[in-house]
Design an enzyme around this catalytic site. Structure first.
Site, PDB file in Angstrom:
ATOM      1  N   LYS A  71     -10.993   6.560  11.783  1.00 24.15           N
ATOM      2  CA  LYS A  71     -12.158   6.358  10.916  1.00 24.15           C
ATOM      3  C   LYS A  71     -11.816   5.212   9.968  1.00 24.15           C
ATOM      4  CE  LYS A  71     -13.377   7.502   6.945  1.00 24.15           C
ATOM      5  NZ  LYS A  71     -13.975   6.234   6.498  1.00 24.15           N
TER       6      LYS A  71
ATOM      7  N   GLY B 269      -5.042   4.363   1.633  1.00 23.87           N
ATOM      8  CA  GLY B 269      -6.203   4.147   0.775  1.00 23.87           C
ATOM      9  C   GLY B 269      -5.891   4.535  -0.659  1.00 23.87           C
TER      10      GLY B 269
ATOM     11  N   VAL C 269      -8.241   9.871  -3.107  1.00 19.68           N
ATOM     12  CA  VAL C 269      -8.639  10.360  -1.782  1.00 19.68           C
ATOM     13  C   VAL C 269      -7.391  10.789  -0.998  1.00 19.68           C
ATOM     14  CG1 VAL C 269      -9.759   9.750   0.396  1.00 19.68           C
ATOM     15  CG2 VAL C 269     -10.704   8.908  -1.751  1.00 19.68           C
TER      16      VAL C 269
ATOM     17  N   GLU D 144      -0.312   6.451   2.499  1.00 15.49           N
ATOM     18  CA  GLU D 144       0.087   5.278   1.732  1.00 15.49           C
ATOM     19  C   GLU D 144      -0.970   5.050   0.671  1.00 15.49           C
ATOM     20  OE1 GLU D 144       2.804   3.703   1.651  1.00 15.49           O
ATOM     21  OE2 GLU D 144       3.635   4.805   3.338  1.00 15.49           O
TER      22      GLU D 144
ATOM     23  N   CYS E 269      -1.859  -3.476  -1.359  1.00 14.89           N
ATOM     24  CA  CYS E 269      -1.099  -2.501  -2.144  1.00 14.89           C
ATOM     25  C   CYS E 269       0.262  -3.079  -2.508  1.00 14.89           C
ATOM     26  CB  CYS E 269      -0.976  -1.188  -1.395  1.00 14.89           C
ATOM     27  SG  CYS E 269      -0.254  -1.384   0.208  1.00 14.89           S
TER      28      CYS E 269
ATOM     29  N   GLU F 135      -3.553   0.606 -10.590  1.00 13.57           N
ATOM     30  CA  GLU F 135      -3.800  -0.447  -9.609  1.00 13.57           C
ATOM     31  C   GLU F 135      -5.273  -0.843  -9.668  1.00 13.57           C
ATOM     32  OE1 GLU F 135      -4.011   0.715  -5.437  1.00 13.57           O
ATOM     33  OE2 GLU F 135      -2.617  -0.899  -4.984  1.00 13.57           O
TER      34      GLU F 135
END
Ligand code: UN1
Length: 454
Positions: free
Chosen positions: A156, A206, A210, A228, A262, A352
């Site tokens: 997805k 992500g 989440v 991650e 990231c 972040e």
């Protein structure tokens, strides 16, 4: 609900619109993938290796088209988009060799004759949830190892990268990957939740929020999961560094693809006498960054979040050394920005933001710099800039980060080495390299005793 993605450089340009398939369709896709898995495993190492190799070739044969799609759908500058396509082909080619790797070991029995073996076996269906910022490379570095060791996979993608993911699925079909071995299902939260509830092993990249929910859901089902999440990455510059070189690397890590990695640098820590020359070199380097390096951020909300954080930092006493304005042009552009005197607890110094913005700090010595660098909840990649081998080794030893890069930008990843961070940046087994082959398999112990062991 429909899933749409728009060109970040030209928000009127609709790249793709598809109906979200819904949770039931996800369960059905996982069911088909599960039915296909035994055949995919039984096809053998040779067939799996050949199929992955053909996917690498298909990616290469469509390289320019794929790079253009990455540019259009997620706003990545062309040179980086081309780099990502090349990396994607390399990932499939690297994992095309993995089916031939040993899958276990032979051990001695504690007493008497016999054969003791360990053998790694796939779980079944890998549920993959990928972000938009590496729309081909991340799905590939999740799917390729999963498939190599005999799992099937359902991906997805992030809605913002739907067209890239669907194109990747088409290329795997063009490469004659058997049906239902790799399925892409566009979707949002509903489809993501359904996938985590149905898959046999889960890999997520992500946001931290989440990702934590994904980890809880998969762990609650007793299913292995890797995640991650965010990174808040520092660059340490020592007084003996080649300042021009360091500034070039750091500017690239701050502003490359508008900081939407990231692994991007968001905190620069100058040690002692490095502060003044570095500030000057960095301001110069960031002022000359153009669209070929930076590009837009992904959407309006991302730009608002970034510019809002910068103005709130300025209200809290920060000074803008370069950038800080919103360019007056179409597309979601943010100027590469460097700030000083950002209060320690301000969100810009702690969270972040995924934008081309960094904060400059001063540290009296290496100890203070390392302490500052380690004072973050998400330690993914840290760069260290120095000519001293001793300082580099000391920093590599004491920095609490998943990746330490000496005289290199914090961003940029060797796809054949383990990838991941410490503390809140990652959960579970590392991605990439051989670590990924371990993650997508479980070890079985087989004991063969002659004569029933009697
Ligand atoms: C890179 O720095 O080239 O989501 C890769 C991300 C990372 C990948 C970074 N997982 O940005």
């Amino acid at each position: 609900m429909s899933i749409t993605s728009y060109n970040p450089a030209d928000p009127a340009d609709l790249v793709v619109a598809v109906e979200a398939p819904g949770a039931e369709a996800v369960r059905a896709a996982v069911g088909r993938a599960r039915a296909a898995q035994a055949g995919w495993l039984a096809a053998g190492a040779g067939a799996r290796s050949a199929a992955l190799g053909r996917i690498a070739e298909a990616v290469e044969a469509h390289a320019e088209e794929l790079a253009a799609l990455i540019v259009r759908e997620v706003g990545k500058p062309l040179a980086e988009a081309r780099g990502e396509v090349a990396r994607t082909a390399a990932i499939w080619r690297y994992y095309a060799q993995a089916p031939y790797e040993p899958s276990g070991a032979v051990h001695e029995t504690a007493a008497g004759p016999g054969l003791l073996l360990t053998r790694r076996r796939p779980y079944g269906v890998a549920g993959l949830i990928a972000p938009w910022n590496f729309p081909l490379a991340i799905p590939s570095w999740k799917a390729a190892p999963a498939l190599a060791v005999g799992n099937t996979a359902v991906l997805k993608p992030a809605p913002e990268a739907t067209a890239c993911a669907l194109r990747l699925a088409e290329l795997t079909a063009l490469a004659s990957l058997p049906e239902d071995v790799f399925t892409v299902l566009p979707g949002g939260a509903e489809e993501g939740v359904a996938l985590v509830e149905a898959a046999d092993v889960v890999s997520f990249t992500g946001s931290t929020g989440v990702g934590r929910a994904v980890v809880r859901a998969a762990t609650g089902r007793g299913v292995p999961v890797q995640a991650e999440l965010g990174g808040l990455n520092a660059a340490l510059v020592l007084p003996d560094a080649d300042v021009e070189l360091a500034a070039g690397h750091i500017a690239a890590a701050i502003a490359g693809y508008a900081g939407q990695k990231c692994t991007a640098t968001s905190r620069v820590i100058a040690v002692g006498a490095a502060y003044a020359p570095l500030r000057e070199a960095l301001v110069k380097a960031l002022a000359t960054v153009d669209d070929s390096v930076c590009g837009p951020v992904v959407n309006e909300a991302a730009r608002e979040r970034m510019t809002g954080a910068v103005s709130s930092a300025v209200e809290a006493g920060a000074s803008v050394l370069v950038g800080g304005r919103v360019p007056e042009r179409a597309g979601w552009y943010v100027e590469p920005t460097l700030l000083a005197d950002v209060p320690d607890q301000h969100p810009l110094a702690r969270e972040e933001f995924f934008g081309p913005v960094a904060v400059l700090h001063a540290a009296a010595d290496l100890d203070e710099a390392i302490a500052l660098a380690n004072d973050t909840p998400h330690s993914l990649a840290t760069s260290v800039h120095t000519r001293s081998l001793d300082a580099a080794l000391a920093a590599a030893d004491r920095l609490d980060a998943g990746m330490i890069r000496v005289n290199a930008p914090s961003s940029g990843v060797d796809f054949h080495l383990p990838f991941g961070g410490t503390k809140g940046a990652s959960h579970g087994e590392r991605e990439q390299g051989r670590a990924a082959l371990e993650f997508y398999t479980v070890s079985r112990t087989v004991s063969v005793l002659p004569g029933g062991g009697l």
